[in-house]
Design an enzyme around this catalytic site. Structure first.
Site, PDB file in Angstrom:
ATOM      1  CB  SER A 193      -0.954  -0.057   1.193  1.00  0.00           C
ATOM      2  OG  SER A 193      -1.848   1.013   1.147  1.00  0.00           O
ATOM      3  CG  ASP A 236      -2.906   3.976  -1.373  1.00  0.00           C
ATOM      4  OD1 ASP A 236      -3.583   3.929  -2.415  1.00  0.00           O
ATOM      5  OD2 ASP A 236      -3.012   3.123  -0.468  1.00  0.00           O
ATOM      6  CG  ASP A 271      -2.939  -0.495  -2.377  1.00  0.00           C
ATOM      7  OD1 ASP A 271      -2.791   0.635  -1.874  1.00  0.00           O
ATOM      8  OD2 ASP A 271      -3.676  -1.355  -1.869  1.00  0.00           O
ATOM      9  CG  ASP A 274      -6.417   0.725  -0.833  1.00  0.00           C
ATOM     10  OD1 ASP A 274      -5.481   1.554  -0.960  1.00  0.00           O
ATOM     11  OD2 ASP A 274      -6.522  -0.011   0.164  1.00  0.00           O
TER      12      ASP A 274
HETATM   13 MG    MG Z   1      -3.682   1.251  -0.014  1.00  0.00          MG
END
Ligand code: MG
Length: 453
Positions: free
Chosen positions: A99, A238, A240, A242
């Site tokens: 992340s 960020d 990744d 999400d």
């Molecule tokens: Mg993330």
């Protein structure tokens, strides 16, 4: 009961490569997921970190060894793994990512068939199987097959764009931080009709442009570019994707709580957020006759509550937002599209943010022994409401949160990882914030002292 080492933290397994996380562990996670998953396929994806393809290979080897087939997405954002798991009717999804953590880190996060992250109980099952090495391996003639499905991305793009109504005209600067959304987020926003300028939008596990955490400190360049190019909006993800955070047309980073409040009001109906989110959400939803439900901190808790209440939307102030009309996996790209819709329908983001009330806030931490936390919190749950005569609501779901009649509130909540208890609060005005702060802090310090003595 036997003590089983805990591998999963608040967001999957996470750590520095070679320390907590390595291919040996990834293989075991693959074996454990392959052991518990029902008959069918398992989706695997990874972020652009240098160690991600290696860990992905190890996870896949474990799954195949249990006789389950792998659908390999390759390098994709986390929300694509969540969505593919749901859309393709897979038995589980596995995402290799750390992340927002720096380059030396990596991690593994698991997804359910409905696109929702694994719950704590499910993670405990995986830990138990790994601890006892009770893997269900199959013989040579039953080994699973792996299929490359990177072309699934076009389905994700198409279905995402079908959900949103965006007219051409806005200029948006997108900063992907060289993370997993580097090609995808700018592509989708461009296809939605916006003029897009990109920053750090080539995937690179060294994160050369900025740290993958989309914080104020790391987004100076985005803020400057939005202002210099006269863009309507800046969006950042960020590592990744999400998560999504926004920069307004004046080049200021949008307050996390206020941005969540604006999009919550736009979605309307019942909205789920966490106990530590601002009263700005209550304020915005009241204007559209909506309802706020507050649950435990953590995106999996928000997702669980959304599905229980059949809510329209939910999110944490960190920029982790869940859009149940699409998937139960937090999706930073869809979050960006929703902010674009908001700006298009209601005007400049700077103006929308400035129209919302700013509540004076306080955050204090008081050190305390881990073993005393539980008893101290039991005391606080009893005594905190006695401090105030105008209580509207007491919510003990995660720590204790009091809402007062004027919508001021205070939350006392133990840290899950460190030796302190935190007080978070907002007052209707500065005087009220000071009063709540002094009263609650005095009570908490006194209670902690009585346990030390
Ligand atoms: Mg993330």
């Amino acid at each position: 009961m036997e003590e089983i080492p805990q591998l999963f933290g608040t967001s999957g397994i996470r750590g520095r490569l070679g320390e907590k996380i390595n291919p040996e562990l990834a293989l075991k996670v693959g074996l454990a997921v392959g052991t518990v998953a029902g008959e069918g396929k398992i989706v695997v994806g990874h972020d652009p970190r240098t160690s991600s393809p290696m860990l992905s290979l190890a996870v896949k080897a474990g799954i195949l060894q249990c006789g389950k087939d792998v659908l390999d997405l390759g390098m994709v954002p986390t929300p694509v793994v969540g969505y593919a798991t749901q859309y393709l009717g897979a038995q589980a999804g596995v995402m290799i990512t750390a992340s927002h953590n720096p380059s030396p880190y990596n991690g593994i996060k698991l997804w359910n068939p409905n696109g929702m992250a694994y719950k704590q109980e499910q993670e405990r099952v995986i830990e138990r199987i790994i601890h006892h090495e009770s893997f269900k391996r199959v013989s040579w003639d039953l080994i699973g097959k792996s299929k490359d499905i990177n072309n699934f991305i076009s389905i994700y793009v198409e279905n995402l764009l079908d959900l949103v109504k965006i007219k051409p005209g806005l200029k948006v600067v997108v900063d992907c931080g060289s993370g997993a959304a580097s090609y995808l987020s700018p592509l989708i926003i461009r296809k939605s009709g916006c003029e897009v300028l990109t920053l750090n939008s080539q995937p690179d596990g060294f994160f050369p442009g900025r740290d993958p955490e989309p914080s104020q400190k790391n987004l100076g360049e985005l803020m400057r570019v939005v202002k210099a190019t006269g863009a309507d909006l800046g969006l950042a993800h960020d590592g990744d994707a999400d998560r999504m955070v926004a920069v307004d047309d004046k080049g200021r980073m949008a307050d996390f709580d206020k941005l969540l409040a604006l999009v919550s009001a736009q979605r309307g109906g019942t909205v789920v957020t966490t106990v530590d989110a601002s009263a700005a959400i209550d304020h915005s939803l009241k204007e559209v006759q909506g309802k706020v439900d507050r649950t435990k901190v953590g995106d999996v808790h928000v997702a669980t509550r959304i599905s229980q209440l059949k809510a329209n939307f939910g999110g944490e102030p960190s920029g982790t937002w869940i859009h149940p009309e699409f998937c139960m996996c937090p999706d930073g790209i869809l979050s960006g599209l929703r902010v674009i819709e908001l700006v298009q329908e209601n005007g400049p983001l700077s103006q929308l943010l400035d129209e919302l009330p700013t509540y004076p806030t306080r955050r204090v931490t008081v050190n305390c022994q881990d073993e005393d936390k539980k008893s101290i919190m039991q005391e606080m749950e009893k005594k905190l409401p006695q401090l105030f005569s105008d209580i509207k609501d007491v919510n003990p779901i995660d720590g204790v949160r009091l809402t007062l009649n004027d919508d001021s509130w205070v939350l006392v909540r133990p840290s899950g990882t460190e030796s302190f208890i935190r007080i978070t609060l907002e007052g209707k005005n500065e005087k009220r914030a000071r009063e709540i702060h002094e009263k609650s802090k005095k009570l908490l310090e006194g209670t902690i002292k009585s346990f030390e003595g």
